[in-house]
Design an enzyme around this catalytic site. Structure first.
Site, PDB file in Angstrom:
ATOM      1  N   LYS A   1       0.864  -1.197   0.000  1.00  0.00           N
ATOM      2  CA  LYS A   1       0.000   0.000   0.000  1.00  0.00           C
ATOM      3  C   LYS A   1       0.886   1.227   0.000  1.00  0.00           C
ATOM      4  O   LYS A   1       2.031   1.186   0.474  1.00  0.00           O
ATOM      5  CB  LYS A   1      -0.890   0.008   1.246  1.00  0.00           C
ATOM      6  CG  LYS A   1      -2.127   0.873   1.119  1.00  0.00           C
ATOM      7  CD  LYS A   1      -3.237   0.146   0.401  1.00  0.00           C
ATOM      8  CE  LYS A   1      -4.479   0.995   0.249  1.00  0.00           C
ATOM      9  NZ  LYS A   1      -5.608   0.212  -0.246  1.00  0.00           N
TER      10      LYS A   1
ATOM     11  N   GLY B   1     -23.325   5.017   2.769  1.00  0.00           N
ATOM     12  CA  GLY B   1     -22.308   5.496   1.823  1.00  0.00           C
ATOM     13  C   GLY B   1     -22.844   5.376   0.415  1.00  0.00           C
ATOM     14  O   GLY B   1     -23.288   4.295  -0.001  1.00  0.00           O
TER      15      GLY B   1
ATOM     16  N   GLY C   1     -21.160   6.492  -2.528  1.00  0.00           N
ATOM     17  CA  GLY C   1     -20.076   6.906  -3.431  1.00  0.00           C
ATOM     18  C   GLY C   1     -19.828   5.813  -4.445  1.00  0.00           C
ATOM     19  O   GLY C   1     -20.749   5.065  -4.798  1.00  0.00           O
ATOM     20  N   ASN C   2     -18.583   5.692  -4.875  1.00  0.00           N
ATOM     21  CA  ASN C   2     -18.217   4.709  -5.890  1.00  0.00           C
ATOM     22  C   ASN C   2     -18.713   3.296  -5.516  1.00  0.00           C
ATOM     23  O   ASN C   2     -19.435   2.657  -6.284  1.00  0.00           O
ATOM     24  CB  ASN C   2     -16.675   4.757  -6.034  1.00  0.00           C
ATOM     25  CG  ASN C   2     -16.183   3.862  -7.150  1.00  0.00           C
ATOM     26  OD1 ASN C   2     -16.971   3.161  -7.784  1.00  0.00           O
ATOM     27  ND2 ASN C   2     -14.895   3.873  -7.379  1.00  0.00           N
TER      28      ASN C   2
HETATM   29  P1  NAD Z   1     -16.317   7.460  -2.094  1.00  0.00           P
HETATM   30  O1  NAD Z   1     -15.554   8.630  -1.602  1.00  0.00           O
HETATM   31  O2  NAD Z   1     -16.645   7.366  -3.538  1.00  0.00           O
HETATM   32  O3  NAD Z   1     -17.713   7.376  -1.300  1.00  0.00           O
HETATM   33  C1  NAD Z   1     -17.820   7.441   0.100  1.00  0.00           C
HETATM   34  C2  NAD Z   1     -19.269   7.716   0.467  1.00  0.00           C
HETATM   35  O4  NAD Z   1     -19.383   7.705   1.879  1.00  0.00           O
HETATM   36  C3  NAD Z   1     -19.794   9.065  -0.005  1.00  0.00           C
HETATM   37  O5  NAD Z   1     -21.125   8.926  -0.460  1.00  0.00           O
HETATM   38  C4  NAD Z   1     -19.794   9.902   1.275  1.00  0.00           C
HETATM   39  O6  NAD Z   1     -20.769  10.916   1.270  1.00  0.00           O
HETATM   40  C5  NAD Z   1     -20.125   8.835   2.284  1.00  0.00           C
HETATM   41  N1  NAD Z   1     -19.793   9.228   3.646  1.00  0.00           N
HETATM   42  C6  NAD Z   1     -18.755   9.973   4.098  1.00  0.00           C
HETATM   43  N2  NAD Z   1     -18.857  10.168   5.429  1.00  0.00           N
HETATM   44  C7  NAD Z   1     -19.978   9.507   5.814  1.00  0.00           C
HETATM   45  C8  NAD Z   1     -20.636   9.327   7.053  1.00  0.00           C
HETATM   46  N3  NAD Z   1     -20.166   9.890   8.177  1.00  0.00           N
HETATM   47  N4  NAD Z   1     -21.754   8.566   7.081  1.00  0.00           N
HETATM   48  C9  NAD Z   1     -22.239   8.021   5.941  1.00  0.00           C
HETATM   49  N5  NAD Z   1     -21.691   8.171   4.752  1.00  0.00           N
HETATM   50  C10 NAD Z   1     -20.571   8.905   4.690  1.00  0.00           C
HETATM   51  O7  NAD Z   1     -15.516   6.177  -1.591  1.00  0.00           O
HETATM   52  P2  NAD Z   1     -15.621   4.674  -2.144  1.00  0.00           P
HETATM   53  O8  NAD Z   1     -14.599   4.466  -3.196  1.00  0.00           O
HETATM   54  O9  NAD Z   1     -17.054   4.364  -2.419  1.00  0.00           O
HETATM   55  O10 NAD Z   1     -15.122   3.883  -0.858  1.00  0.00           O
HETATM   56  C11 NAD Z   1     -15.973   3.637   0.257  1.00  0.00           C
HETATM   57  C12 NAD Z   1     -15.367   2.551   1.115  1.00  0.00           C
HETATM   58  O11 NAD Z   1     -15.174   1.385   0.329  1.00  0.00           O
HETATM   59  C13 NAD Z   1     -13.979   2.896   1.702  1.00  0.00           C
HETATM   60  O12 NAD Z   1     -13.855   2.261   2.950  1.00  0.00           O
HETATM   61  C14 NAD Z   1     -13.041   2.248   0.711  1.00  0.00           C
HETATM   62  O13 NAD Z   1     -11.767   1.974   1.297  1.00  0.00           O
HETATM   63  C15 NAD Z   1     -13.822   0.988   0.389  1.00  0.00           C
HETATM   64  N6  NAD Z   1     -13.374   0.380  -0.858  1.00  0.00           N
HETATM   65  C16 NAD Z   1     -13.630   0.978  -2.047  1.00  0.00           C
HETATM   66  C17 NAD Z   1     -13.157   0.392  -3.203  1.00  0.00           C
HETATM   67  C18 NAD Z   1     -13.459   0.999  -4.549  1.00  0.00           C
HETATM   68  O14 NAD Z   1     -13.085   0.379  -5.561  1.00  0.00           O
HETATM   69  N7  NAD Z   1     -14.115   2.145  -4.626  1.00  0.00           N
HETATM   70  C19 NAD Z   1     -12.428  -0.814  -3.147  1.00  0.00           C
HETATM   71  C20 NAD Z   1     -12.203  -1.419  -1.896  1.00  0.00           C
HETATM   72  C21 NAD Z   1     -12.680  -0.802  -0.756  1.00  0.00           C
END
Ligand code: NAD
Length: 414
Positions: A104, A214, A216-217
């Protein structure tokens, strides 16, 4: 005392190590990073002043193959965090059975306050500082928090500039036009949904209700895919709060509203709820897809979902998983639930190495096989040892790692 993310990671590992009665020296070998790099990256900012950023890369374990894991850009990055994430990657890559070790990286910076030009210089500077130590057979970075295909493109281009030729397999999560893979964008959520389908079959739940923290992505794509499967997504949330409709939300509408107004809270016709309330809803499936440490020993007793799919990294503590297990609930741990991203990263690396690209259909078929196999293995270990899924995932991965140590001659076979 707040438990650090490194403490949490070790606690989960140690629980499994105890069940396996793992030798102390093996525990020591597997819980200490092989290499840690810290570099200073000077960047000429838009105002003409020089700013020096601190960057890290941890190559935790390369016993099963080159180390692999994302690069995070965030003001809160610390060596402790990068080390824990690299440790997690080791076990995630083992559970989903890709031939990688765990690594990482991270840079302490605030990308929200930086221009594209500054971010490009920082990304190129990171590769300039690290290029001797990374590469397709050594250590392969990828996107993580606040890094994306554009950052990967700058990085692969900088590596090309230094080496004098293209080396697409040195990094994954690239844009399609620059050696990226079909299916990468939705891979994490899609992998999670494949695992969820297996868990639903196991528990014989046909039409589940789902709440997702959440949007997001990971969370938004999971909601979209779950709705496509005909499942009823009744609640979603973001950092501003959540919305709940027991009859089911219109996910397309919620996505439009989130994209236009930056929050789901402007969705009309659903009840507004707090993020904490969302976690405790009476649903079949809960998907934490936002933050770390949202399910702990403090609220685990109030969680009603039969299946908890940990799409976020580190959303539940080892203690919480144990409590849920004792209540008959299945918490599918992050190292299994969100490993679809790294599985497709592996496919991207393979395609780069063989100089051929697969269609989205081919990539998703391969992903489904990987995710279902991983679920089945963890499920059978959980039955064999009568332990929660989180402990079972670590037991499964540690057993595979021990076999590697035996073949390499570091351990006696037996
Ligand atoms: P992102 O930034 O696209 O989305 C995060 C979401 O969480 C947003 O909608 C944000 O508004 C919301 N959020 C932030 N604070 C919050 C709170 N206090 N309560 C509720 N929602 C809240 O991030 P992502 O890429 O979707 O990643 C989210 C999680 O998934 C992380 O833990 C990341 O490490 C994990 N993850 C993502 C991927 C990936 O490919 N995107 C892969 C492995 C793990």
């Amino acid at each position: 005392m707040t438990k650090t993310i490194w403490y949490e990671a070790l606690e989960q590992f140690n629980k499994a190590a105890k069940v396996l009665k793992l030798d102390k020296s093996i525990v020591e070998l597997l819980t200490n990073p092989k290499r840690i790099f810290q570099v200073s990256i000077p960047v000429r900012m838009d105002d003409g002043k020089m700013k020096v950023f601190q960057g890290f890369r941890v190559q935790f374990n390369d016993l099963r193959g080159p180390t692999k894991g994302g690069i995070r850009y965030h003001p809160g990055v610390s060596i402790d965090e990068v080390k824990a994430l690299a440790f997690w990657m080791t076990w995630k890559n083992t559970v989903v059975d890709v031939p990688f070790g765990g690594g990482k990286g991270g840079v302490i910076c605030n990308p929200k306050e930086m221009s594209d030009g500054e971010l490009e210089k920082l990304s190129r500077g990171y590769i300039e500082a690290m290029h001797k130590f990374i590469g397709p057979e050594k250590d392969i970075p990828a996107p993580d928090v606040y890094t994306n295909p554009q950052v990967m493109a700058w990085m692969v281009d900088e590596y090309h500039r230094i080496e004098g030729h293209n080396v697409f397999g040195m990094i994954t999560g690239k844009p399609l036009e620059l050696g990226g893979s079909e299916g990468r964008a939705q891979a994490t959520a899609q992998g999670g949904v494949y695992v969820l389908e297996e868990a639903l079959k196991t528990l014989r739940i046909k039409k589940p209700t789902i709440a997702i923290q959440g949007f997001g992505n990971a969370g938004m794509t999971a909601a979209e895919l779950a709705a496509k499967d005909g499942y009823k997504v009744v609640a979603v949330s973001d950092s501003k709060g959540g919305i709940y409709d027991p009859k089911g939300l219109d996910i397309k509408k919620a996505m439009d509203i989130k994209k236009k107004t930056k929050t789901v809270m402007n969705y009309k016709g659903a009840k507004k709820i707090l993020n904490e309330e969302l976690l405790e809803l009476n649903v079949d499936v809960l998907i934490p897809a936002a933050l770390e440490s949202v399910i702990t020993s403090k609220n685990a007793n109030k969680i009603k979902a039969k299946i908890i799919l940990e799409l976020a990294n580190g959303p539940a503590s080892a203690e919480a998983r144990e409590i849920l297990f004792k209540k008959g609930q299945i918490a599918i741990p992050d190292i299994l639930a969100n490993s679809g991203g790294v599985a497709v990263s592996y496919f991207e690396w393979v395609q780069n190495n063989i100089g051929y690209s697969w269609s989205e259909k081919e990539v998703l078929e391969k992903l489904k096989i990987k995710m279902c196999d991983a679920f089945d293995s963890v499920y059978s270990v959980s039955k064999e040892f009568k332990v929660d899924f989180g402990t079972a995932a670590y037991i499964h991965a540690i057993r595979k790692m021990v076999k590697v140590l035996e073949w390499r001659g570091s351990l006696k076979k037996g």
